[in-house]
Design a protein around this motif. Structure first.
Motif, PDB file in Angstrom:
ATOM      1  N   TYR A  25      61.659  24.977  -0.970  1.00  0.00           N
ATOM      2  CA  TYR A  25      60.291  25.472  -0.962  1.00  0.00           C
ATOM      3  C   TYR A  25      59.679  25.123  -2.317  1.00  0.00           C
ATOM      4  N   ILE A  42      49.523  17.145   3.260  1.00  0.00           N
ATOM      5  CA  ILE A  42      50.546  16.565   2.389  1.00  0.00           C
ATOM      6  C   ILE A  42      51.522  15.768   3.246  1.00  0.00           C
ATOM      7  N   LEU A  51      58.575  17.537   6.423  1.00  0.00           N
ATOM      8  CA  LEU A  51      57.686  18.448   5.723  1.00  0.00           C
ATOM      9  C   LEU A  51      57.104  19.464   6.692  1.00  0.00           C
ATOM     10  N   ASN A  53      54.559  23.389   6.488  1.00  0.00           N
ATOM     11  CA  ASN A  53      53.589  24.099   5.639  1.00  0.00           C
ATOM     12  C   ASN A  53      52.767  23.114   4.823  1.00  0.00           C
ATOM     13  N   ASN A  54      52.458  21.956   5.400  1.00  0.00           N
ATOM     14  CA  ASN A  54      51.837  20.861   4.654  1.00  0.00           C
ATOM     15  C   ASN A  54      50.364  20.635   4.990  1.00  0.00           C
ATOM     16  N   VAL A  66      50.059  26.360  -2.538  1.00  0.00           N
ATOM     17  CA  VAL A  66      50.704  25.798  -1.350  1.00  0.00           C
ATOM     18  C   VAL A  66      52.212  25.933  -1.506  1.00  0.00           C
ATOM     19  N   LEU A  68      55.033  24.344  -0.038  1.00  0.00           N
ATOM     20  CA  LEU A  68      55.460  23.221   0.786  1.00  0.00           C
ATOM     21  C   LEU A  68      56.946  23.347   1.111  1.00  0.00           C
ATOM     22  N   LEU A  85      55.241  12.348  -2.719  1.00  0.00           N
ATOM     23  CA  LEU A  85      54.333  13.221  -1.980  1.00  0.00           C
ATOM     24  C   LEU A  85      52.899  12.727  -2.144  1.00  0.00           C
TER      25      LEU A  85
END
Length: 250
Positions: A25, A42, A51, A53-54, A66, A68, A85
């Motif tokens: 994370y 992202i 990935l 939560n992007n 964020v 990620l 990234l």
């Protein structure tokens, strides 16, 4: 303008993972200095990762934190692994009108704590606090029989704290503080070395009954002697547990 406020390094203790798919994370901040909401995405061209939560949105004239989620499909054989990234900003939720973009490399260090260059190490396996300031020792442990704990009976405050014994840090080097923490309802953890701030970890909202591994780069306080202090904010009367604390030099 796209502004990234992040560190470009992370650490994963490979010997603490029974899974061959460790998840990192990675917290970064995107600052929106526009007068309207923006939408971020992202992505990465790096192979061997996924990935989550992007994607999301950030309101006008505000900063978005964020969290990620980077999952490695296997543990790389090399110690250092580079993840590229790419951050894209859009003016619409359909992600069609690109207004800004930027990219950076994240170096992930996969280390074995059994063979790492340890500056200090506390595992509380002897059933004592080993010089730490805490309420006591608990058999709620991460890997060894015991951890240390601190409890609060107050709602919604930063009332849980731990303090290490005095330690002298090297004057230079790639120094990391690595530890396991368990505490439901935790929203933030602030770490200092004496009065010198090391890291403020915000907006994390940890679930109860789980152990979380943290790896914090120590850029301040090098070459001095002091105590590491943990100040933890928790949402309800509860206890926080700390275990397997390492200070290592990579």
């Amino acid at each position: 303008m796209l502004i990234l406020n992040t560190e470009n390094e992370a650490v994963i203790p490979r010997n603490w993972y029974i899974s061959t798919s460790p998840t990192l994370y990675y917290q970064l901040t995107i600052i929106n200095n526009r007068s309207y909401t923006i939408y971020y995405k992202i992505t990465s061209q790096t192979t061997g990762i996924t990935l989550n939560n992007n994607t999301g949105s950030i309101g006008s004239a505000s900063a978005g934190i964020v969290m990620l989620k980077i999952t490695f499909l296997s543990i790389p054989s090399s110690q250092d692994y580079t993840v590229n990234l790419n951050v894209e900003l859009y003016s619409d939720s359909a992600y069609e009108n690109l207004i800004d973009s930027g990219s950076f490399d994240l170096t992930v260090h996969f280390i074995d704590l059994n063979t790492a260059n340890k500056i200090a190490y506390w595992n509380f396996s002897d059933g004592s606090k080993q010089g730490w300031v805490a309420d006591g020792v608990s058999n709620t442990a991460f890997a060894d029989p015991y951890s240390i704990y601190k409890c609060t009976t107050t709602y919604g405050g930063c009332y849980i704290s731990f303090s290490s014994p005095s330690i002298t840090l090297p004057s230079s080097g790639n120094i990391w503080l690595i530890f396991a923490y368990n505490g439901g309802g935790t929203s933030s953890i602030s770490i200092s070395f004496g009065s010198t701030n090391i890291k403020n970890i915000k907006n994390i909202w940890l679930s109860g009954g789980q152990w979380y591994i943290f790896a914090i780069k120590v850029n301040q306080g090098l070459g001095t002697t002091n105590n590491f202090n943990f100040n933890i904010c928790i949402s309800a009367p509860a206890c926080g547990f700390l275990d397997n604390v390492y200070i290592v030099s990579l």
